[in-house]
Design an enzyme around this catalytic site. Structure first.
Site, short mmCIF file in Angstrom:
data_model
loop_
_atom_site.label_atom_id
_atom_site.label_comp_id
_atom_site.label_asym_id
_atom_site.label_seq_id
_atom_site.Cartn_x
_atom_site.Cartn_y
_atom_site.Cartn_z
N SER A 14 0.81 -1.22 0.00
CA SER A 14 0.00 0.00 0.00
C SER A 14 0.85 1.27 0.00
CB SER A 14 -0.91 0.02 1.23
OG SER A 14 -1.51 1.29 1.38
N ASN A 56 -7.27 -1.32 -7.84
CA ASN A 56 -7.02 -0.02 -8.48
C ASN A 56 -6.08 -0.14 -9.68
OD1 ASN A 56 -8.67 1.42 -6.70
ND2 ASN A 56 -7.00 1.77 -5.26
N ASN A 184 -4.39 7.61 4.63
CA ASN A 184 -3.43 8.67 4.88
C ASN A 184 -4.10 10.03 4.95
OD1 ASN A 184 -0.67 10.02 4.71
ND2 ASN A 184 -1.60 10.72 2.81
#
Length: 198
Positions: A14, A56, A184
């Site tokens: 990630s 993604n 984040n």
């Protein structure tokens, strides 16, 4: 050990967890929290949560945007960000457990992520794992054998199940007490809660 802790859930695949890690340990020190990292299998966590959508990286239009967004965050944090050759993070994820057992969990995360997302190294490259082992003064063959062991597989799966039971469905996830933040881009919300005395 501090009275309170922040549980940080991550997978080396990630990039957003990589970015969050640039800030979270420092926030823990600022607010007197014990930093507790937990590795888990992100693709499996998504399935456990019922997320069966495409990754993604398989959606070109979204990936193009994400790359720009990641570059913006990297610029804000003043850190390099280079897409690695693969996202096959399982060897490094398991190696973190070895590192944590040897009291080097946080340091291992920092160095491994600097190589993978900071320099673009392939997380599945055996040479990367061997190099990291040598950097920490461990026998590369010992680390490689442990990563391939049934014990490592069992602990990795147990950690993933524990993350799911804690409500984790994506990376990074930060939990303090009963409060959870995913992503984040939620660190600002998290810090506001910590400032308020969560």
């Amino acid at each position: 050990m501090t009275a309170r802790a922040l549980d940080f859930y991550f997978d080396f695949m990630s990039p957003f967890a990589y970015l969050a890690f640039q800030q979270v340990p420092g926030l823990c020190r600022k607010y007197g929290l014990e930093f507790r990292p937990h590795v888990a299998n992100l693709p499996r966590l998504k399935l456990l949560a019922g997320n069966t959508g495409p990754a993604n990286v398989t959606i070109p239009l979204k990936l193009s945007y994400l790359r720009k967004d990641l570059d913006r965050w990297a610029a804000i944090y003043d850190v390099p960000l280079v897409f690695p050759k693969s996202l096959a993070s399982e060897p490094l994820n398991k190696a973190f457990l070895f590192a944590a057992d040897h009291g080097e969990g946080e340091a291992f995360i920092r160095v491994a992520w600097a190589r993978v997302w900071g320099e673009g190294a392939d997380p599945a490259d055996p040479a990367l794992l061997a190099g990291l082992a040598r950097q920490f003064g461990w026998n590369p063959e010992t680390v490689t054998a442990w990563v391939a062991s049934p014990e490592a597989a069992d602990r990795y799966e147990a950690g993933t199940q524990a993350a799911h039971e804690a409500g984790v469905f994506g990376m990074p996830t930060m939990i303090v007490g009963d409060e959870m933040w995913w992503g984040n881009d939620r660190l600002t919300f998290m810090e506001k809660s910590l400032q308020a005395g969560l």
